[in-house]
Every structure is written in C-alpha cells, then in structure tokens.
Design a protein around this motif. Structure first.
Motif, PDB file in Angstrom:
ATOM      1  N   ASP A   1       0.849  -1.194   0.000  1.00  0.00           N
ATOM      2  CA  ASP A   1       0.000   0.000   0.000  1.00  0.00           C
ATOM      3  C   ASP A   1       0.885   1.245   0.000  1.00  0.00           C
ATOM      4  N   PRO A   2       1.321   1.723  -1.180  1.00  0.00           N
ATOM      5  CA  PRO A   2       2.219   2.879  -1.218  1.00  0.00           C
ATOM      6  C   PRO A   2       1.594   4.157  -0.664  1.00  0.00           C
ATOM      7  N   GLN A   3       0.274   4.346  -0.853  1.00  0.00           N
ATOM      8  CA  GLN A   3      -0.375   5.530  -0.277  1.00  0.00           C
ATOM      9  C   GLN A   3      -0.338   5.463   1.242  1.00  0.00           C
ATOM     10  N   GLY A   4      -0.598   4.302   1.795  1.00  0.00           N
ATOM     11  CA  GLY A   4      -0.548   4.126   3.244  1.00  0.00           C
ATOM     12  C   GLY A   4       0.847   4.400   3.787  1.00  0.00           C
ATOM     13  N   LYS A   5       1.867   3.911   3.076  1.00  0.00           N
ATOM     14  CA  LYS A   5       3.255   4.149   3.500  1.00  0.00           C
ATOM     15  C   LYS A   5       3.579   5.639   3.459  1.00  0.00           C
ATOM     16  N   ALA A   6       3.127   6.333   2.420  1.00  0.00           N
ATOM     17  CA  ALA A   6       3.405   7.769   2.295  1.00  0.00           C
ATOM     18  C   ALA A   6       2.723   8.546   3.419  1.00  0.00           C
ATOM     19  N   ILE A   7       1.481   8.200   3.726  1.00  0.00           N
ATOM     20  CA  ILE A   7       0.769   8.872   4.816  1.00  0.00           C
ATOM     21  C   ILE A   7       1.438   8.579   6.150  1.00  0.00           C
ATOM     22  N   HIS A   8       1.838   7.332   6.354  1.00  0.00           N
ATOM     23  CA  HIS A   8       2.534   6.950   7.591  1.00  0.00           C
ATOM     24  C   HIS A   8       3.798   7.778   7.767  1.00  0.00           C
ATOM     25  N   HIS A   9       4.580   7.870   6.711  1.00  0.00           N
ATOM     26  CA  HIS A   9       5.818   8.641   6.768  1.00  0.00           C
ATOM     27  C   HIS A   9       5.528  10.124   7.038  1.00  0.00           C
ATOM     28  N   ALA A  10       4.526  10.679   6.368  1.00  0.00           N
ATOM     29  CA  ALA A  10       4.188  12.096   6.551  1.00  0.00           C
ATOM     30  C   ALA A  10       3.725  12.370   7.974  1.00  0.00           C
ATOM     31  N   LEU A  11       2.911  11.490   8.541  1.00  0.00           N
ATOM     32  CA  LEU A  11       2.444  11.683   9.913  1.00  0.00           C
ATOM     33  C   LEU A  11       3.607  11.646  10.901  1.00  0.00           C
ATOM     34  N   GLU A  12       4.533  10.708  10.692  1.00  0.00           N
ATOM     35  CA  GLU A  12       5.704  10.648  11.570  1.00  0.00           C
ATOM     36  C   GLU A  12       6.558  11.898  11.436  1.00  0.00           C
ATOM     37  N   SER A  13       6.709  12.407  10.195  1.00  0.00           N
ATOM     38  CA  SER A  13       7.516  13.613  10.012  1.00  0.00           C
ATOM     39  C   SER A  13       6.849  14.843  10.617  1.00  0.00           C
TER      40      SER A  13
END
Length: 78
Positions: free
Chosen positions: A15-27
C-alpha cells in the motif's frame, strides 16, 4: 435505499499511499502509528426494497467494476 461499499487492499498487498501517509504523519511529529492502510468508500442511492436482491446486485457491481478483486476486498453495508 443507501448502500455503502468499503473497498480496501487485501492483506499482504503493498500500500504505497498508506506508507506515504505513515511517513508524513511521523515527520509531522505523530508517534506510535504502526501502520496506515488506505481504502475507499463508495456510497450508492438505490431504489428498491428487496435487501437480498440488492445485496446480490451490489456484489455484482463490485466484482465487475467497483473493486479489483485480485488485490482488493470489499464489504457492503445496506
């Protein structure tokens, strides 16, 4: 009648969208998020009163158009 179709990726599908959102939330400083999955909700307004027939019809819609059943699962709420 109102019908909601919830479509999400099957377990184990990347799930690349999920990974991108996860990374953005952590940042942004949000901690403790272990996983993010992205899906979609499709809302239909359908005429008729027979819920059993409606369920079959919406399943057919999902199998032919609304979901890619190779990589996605769906659930239906009437």
């Amino acid at each position: 009648m109102k019908v909601e179709v919830i479509v999400k990726l099957k377990e184990g599908v990347l799930d690349p969208q999920g990974k991108a959102i996860h990374h953005a939330l952590e940042s942004l400083g949000y901690q403790g998020i272990e996983n993010v999955n992205v899906g979609k909700i499709i809302t239909l307004e359908v005429s008729g009163e027979d819920k059993i027939q409606l369920q079959k019809e919406v399943e057919s819609m999902c199998d032919t158009l609304l979901a890619n059943t190779v990589i996605e699962d769906y659930s239906i709420k009437i």
